[in-house]
Write an enzyme that holds these catalytic residues in place. Structure first.
Site, mmCIF file in Angstrom:
data_model
loop_
_atom_site.group_PDB
_atom_site.id
_atom_site.type_symbol
_atom_site.label_atom_id
_atom_site.label_comp_id
_atom_site.label_asym_id
_atom_site.label_seq_id
_atom_site.Cartn_x
_atom_site.Cartn_y
_atom_site.Cartn_z
ATOM 1 N N SER A 14 0.830 -1.217 0.000
ATOM 2 C CA SER A 14 0.000 0.000 0.000
ATOM 3 C C SER A 14 0.861 1.262 0.000
ATOM 4 O O SER A 14 0.366 2.343 -0.306
ATOM 5 C CB SER A 14 -0.966 0.010 1.193
ATOM 6 O OG SER A 14 -0.270 0.160 2.407
ATOM 7 N N HIS A 15 2.138 1.148 0.350
ATOM 8 C CA HIS A 15 3.029 2.302 0.322
ATOM 9 C C HIS A 15 4.263 2.043 -0.538
ATOM 10 O O HIS A 15 5.332 2.603 -0.307
ATOM 11 C CB HIS A 15 3.390 2.738 1.752
ATOM 12 C CG HIS A 15 2.211 3.360 2.438
ATOM 13 N ND1 HIS A 15 1.205 2.607 2.985
ATOM 14 C CD2 HIS A 15 1.843 4.654 2.592
ATOM 15 C CE1 HIS A 15 0.271 3.406 3.478
ATOM 16 N NE2 HIS A 15 0.629 4.657 3.260
ATOM 17 N N GLU A 19 -4.720 0.572 2.255
ATOM 18 C CA GLU A 19 -5.196 -0.822 2.215
ATOM 19 C C GLU A 19 -6.638 -0.861 1.689
ATOM 20 O O GLU A 19 -7.006 -1.783 0.960
ATOM 21 C CB GLU A 19 -5.159 -1.442 3.621
ATOM 22 C CG GLU A 19 -3.789 -1.836 4.096
ATOM 23 C CD GLU A 19 -3.142 -2.920 3.232
ATOM 24 O OE1 GLU A 19 -3.864 -3.754 2.651
ATOM 25 O OE2 GLU A 19 -1.905 -2.893 3.120
HETATM 26 P P1 NDP Z 1 -0.414 -2.598 9.977
HETATM 27 O O1 NDP Z 1 -1.699 -2.653 10.717
HETATM 28 O O2 NDP Z 1 -0.132 -3.607 8.936
HETATM 29 O O3 NDP Z 1 0.727 -2.602 11.098
HETATM 30 C C1 NDP Z 1 2.016 -2.448 10.710
HETATM 31 C C2 NDP Z 1 2.961 -2.584 11.879
HETATM 32 O O4 NDP Z 1 2.613 -3.642 12.757
HETATM 33 C C3 NDP Z 1 4.305 -2.940 11.320
HETATM 34 O O5 NDP Z 1 5.295 -2.419 12.141
HETATM 35 C C4 NDP Z 1 4.234 -4.468 11.336
HETATM 36 O O6 NDP Z 1 5.501 -5.074 11.233
HETATM 37 C C5 NDP Z 1 3.581 -4.699 12.653
HETATM 38 N N1 NDP Z 1 2.872 -5.990 12.725
HETATM 39 C C6 NDP Z 1 1.874 -6.392 11.910
HETATM 40 N N2 NDP Z 1 1.469 -7.631 12.280
HETATM 41 C C7 NDP Z 1 2.240 -8.008 13.332
HETATM 42 C C8 NDP Z 1 2.303 -9.176 14.153
HETATM 43 N N3 NDP Z 1 1.489 -10.194 13.953
HETATM 44 N N4 NDP Z 1 3.209 -9.197 15.144
HETATM 45 C C9 NDP Z 1 4.033 -8.163 15.353
HETATM 46 N N5 NDP Z 1 4.016 -7.026 14.612
HETATM 47 C C10 NDP Z 1 3.126 -6.952 13.616
HETATM 48 O O7 NDP Z 1 -0.155 -1.186 9.272
HETATM 49 P P2 NDP Z 1 -1.162 -0.012 8.918
HETATM 50 O O8 NDP Z 1 -2.110 -0.481 7.894
HETATM 51 O O9 NDP Z 1 -1.709 0.564 10.163
HETATM 52 O O10 NDP Z 1 -0.128 1.039 8.271
HETATM 53 C C11 NDP Z 1 0.623 0.690 7.127
HETATM 54 C C12 NDP Z 1 1.525 1.815 6.723
HETATM 55 O O11 NDP Z 1 0.770 2.923 6.307
HETATM 56 C C13 NDP Z 1 2.466 2.340 7.805
HETATM 57 O O12 NDP Z 1 3.781 2.164 7.320
HETATM 58 C C14 NDP Z 1 2.124 3.801 7.961
HETATM 59 O O13 NDP Z 1 3.226 4.675 8.152
HETATM 60 C C15 NDP Z 1 1.472 4.107 6.622
HETATM 61 N N6 NDP Z 1 0.576 5.242 6.780
HETATM 62 C C16 NDP Z 1 0.996 6.496 6.421
HETATM 63 C C17 NDP Z 1 0.177 7.588 6.621
HETATM 64 C C18 NDP Z 1 0.602 8.974 6.326
HETATM 65 O O14 NDP Z 1 -0.150 9.897 6.592
HETATM 66 N N7 NDP Z 1 1.773 9.220 5.799
HETATM 67 C C19 NDP Z 1 -1.165 7.423 7.167
HETATM 68 C C20 NDP Z 1 -1.471 6.074 7.539
HETATM 69 C C21 NDP Z 1 -0.639 5.019 7.346
HETATM 70 P P3 NDP Z 1 5.953 -5.647 9.790
HETATM 71 O O15 NDP Z 1 6.136 -4.452 8.911
HETATM 72 O O16 NDP Z 1 7.197 -6.432 10.032
HETATM 73 O O17 NDP Z 1 4.819 -6.515 9.318
HETATM 74 O O1 PYC Z 2 -2.658 4.950 3.769
HETATM 75 O O2 PYC Z 2 -3.770 6.172 5.205
HETATM 76 C C1 PYC Z 2 -2.896 6.024 4.348
HETATM 77 C C2 PYC Z 2 -2.073 7.188 4.009
HETATM 78 C C3 PYC Z 2 -2.352 8.493 4.159
HETATM 79 C C4 PYC Z 2 -1.276 9.207 3.716
HETATM 80 C C5 PYC Z 2 -0.362 8.317 3.305
HETATM 81 N N1 PYC Z 2 -0.861 7.082 3.498
#
Ligand code: NDP
Ligand code: PYC
Length: 343
Positions: free
Chosen positions: A49-50, A190
C-alpha cells in the site's frame, strides 16, 4: 497472484521506473530521487500500500496542484534542540533528508532533539525515517496527521487522519526494532487496494456515508474509517493531531482536508520526529541496558510471537535476491503515466 498476473522487476529496475515516472510527473531530480527511494523501500519490504502503487497517488497530487514538485526545503534551528524544515509545499522525503544530519548532530550533542517538517505533502510510510535514525544508534519516534477520514470512537463523522505512529530502537549487531502503524483500523491505502481488487474489507474498518458499519471499500472511502482499538486508538489519533499539528504550527487533519478543496490529493501539513541518544541517560552503561532490551525481545520471540519489522526484513532479504512482483494492472497503470505529453 500467479506469476502470469505479475511483472517482476529488480530493485534497480523498480528504482529506475519510479524515478522516470516521477520526473515525468514534473518532480525536480532531487525530489524524484528521494521519493523513489521511499517507494522502492516500501515495495522491497512487502508494504504494497506504500510501495510503487504510490506513483499513482503522487501523479494525482501533482496533476491537481496539491504539491509543489520542485520546492526547495529550508532548514532552520528554532532552538538548540530543535530543527525545523519548511518543505514549502513539496513532498516530505527531501525535507526529511535535508534536516536529518542536523537532527542527528543535535540528538548526539544534547541527548534529545526534535525535528518538525512543516508544509509538506505526505503520501508515505514513516518506518523508513525511524529506521534510518535507529540505524545510527538513536531511539526514534515519528508521527503525522493526514486528512480527516477517521471517526472518533463513539462517532461516525471523520475528524482524525489515519495518523501513523512509528518507533525505532537500535539493536547491537541486528537490524533495529521498528514498528509503524496507522491509528485507524488500517491504512487508507489498504482500503484503496481492496477497491482496486474488487474485494470487500474485513468487518470493523469503517462506516458508509449513512453511518452504518460497512465492508464495501467504496462506501468506507466515502464515509468514515474507524480507529484501531476503540477509545485507545482514538486518543492516540488525537495525540498525533496535537503533536504534529498545533504543537509545530501546522495543520490538523480537518484543516488539511479543507485545504485540499476536494482535489483528493495527499495530506498537506506537518510531521514531528524525535531522536534520543541512549548515551544521554546512560553514558557508559548503554551496553548493559541494551542487554535488558534484548532479553525482552528474546522473551517475545522465545514464545513464538514475532517482533514488528521482522516480516519486512524477511521480505527485504527476498526482494534483494528475487526483485519485486507487481500486479500486472498496477504495472500497466504506472506505465500509462509515462505516456502522453512531456512534463
Ligand atoms: P499494519 O496494521 O499492517 O501494522 C504495521 C505494523 O505492525 C508494522 O510495524 C508491522 O511489522 C507490525 N505488525 C503487523 N502484524 C504483526 C504481528 N502479527 N506481530 C508483530 N508485529 C506486527 O499497518 P497499517 O495499515 O496501520 O499502516 C501501514 C503503513 O501505512 C504504515 O507504514 C504507515 O506509516 C502508513 N501510513 C501512512 C500515513 C501517512 O499519513 N503518511 C497514514 C497512515 C498510514 P511488519 O512491517 O514487520 O509486518
Ligand atoms: O494509507 O492512510 C494512508 C495514508 C495516508 C497518507 C499516506 N498514506
Amino acid at each position: 497472484m500467479s506469476m502470469s498476473d505479475t511483472i517482476t522487476l529488480s530493485l534497480d529496475e523498480a528504482g529506475e521506473l519510479a524515478r522516470k515516472v516521477l520526473l515525468k510527473q514534473g518532480l525536480a531530480p532531487d525530489h524524484a530521487a528521494a521519493v523513489a527511494r521511499t517507494m522502492v523501500a516500501g515495495e522491497r519490504d512487502g508494504c504494497a500500500s506504500h510501495g510503487l502503487y504510490r506513483l499513482l497517488v503522487t501523479a494525482n497530487s501533482v496533476a491537481k496542484g496539491v504539491v509543489v514538485p520542485d520546492a526547495e526545503p529550508v532548514v532552520s534551528e528554532p532552538s538548540p534542540a530543535l530543527v525545523r524544515v519548511d518543505g514549502r509545499g513539496g513532498f516530505a522525503q527531501l525535507p526529511f533528508e535535508r534536516g536529518l544530519p542536523l537532527l542527528v548532530e543535535k540528538a548526539r550533542k544534547l541527548g534529545i532533539a526534535a525535528m518538525a517538517l512543516n508544509n509538506v505533502v505526505h503520501f508515505a510510510a514513516l518506518w523508513p525515517e525511524v529506521e534510518t535514525l535507529a540505524e545510527q544508534g538513536l531511539v526514534a519516534f515519528a508521527c503525522t496527521p493526514s486528512h480527516a477520514w477517521v471517526a472518533p470512537e463513539g462517532g461516525t463523522v471523520p475528524v482524525f487522519g489515519t495518523n501513523p505512529i512509528a518507533f525505532g530502537w537500535p539493536r547491537p549487531e541486528k537490524p533495529p526494532f521498528v514498528f509503524d502503524f496507522a491509528t485507524s483500523a488500517t491504512a487508507r491505502g489498504e482500503i484503496e487496494l481492496h477497491r482496486r481488487a474488487g474485494k470487500q474489507t474485513p468487518e470493523g474498518w469503517g462506516y458508509g456515508p449513512d453511518g452504518k458499519p460497512s465492508t464495501d471499500p467504496e462506501a468506507i472511502l466515502a464515509g468514515a474509517m474507524r480507529t484501531f482499538g476503540g477509545h485507545k486508538g482514538s486518543a492516540l489519533a488525537a495525540m498525533v493531531e496535537l503533536l504534529a499539528g498545533p504543537l509545530i504550527g501546522d495543520m490538523t487533519s480537518i484543516e488539511s482536508i479543507a485545504a485540499d478543496e476536494g482535489r483528493m490529493g495527499s495530506p498537506i501539513g506537518g510531521e514531528l520526529i524525535i531522536a534520543i541518544d541512549p548515551a544521554g541517560f546512560l553514558g557508559d552503561a548503554v551496553a548493559q541496558h541494551q542487554r535488558s532490551a534484548e532479553a525482552m525481545f528474546d522473551a517475545i520471540e522465545g514464545q513464538g510471537a514475532r517482533l514488528p519489522s521482522v516480516r519486512r526484513y524477511v521480505a527485504r532479504a527476498k526482494s534483494l535476491v528475487e526483485g519485486v512482483r507487481l500486479p500486472k494492472p498496477l504495472y500497466d497503470d504506472i506505465h500509462a503515466l509515462l505516456e502522453g505529453n512531456e512534463a
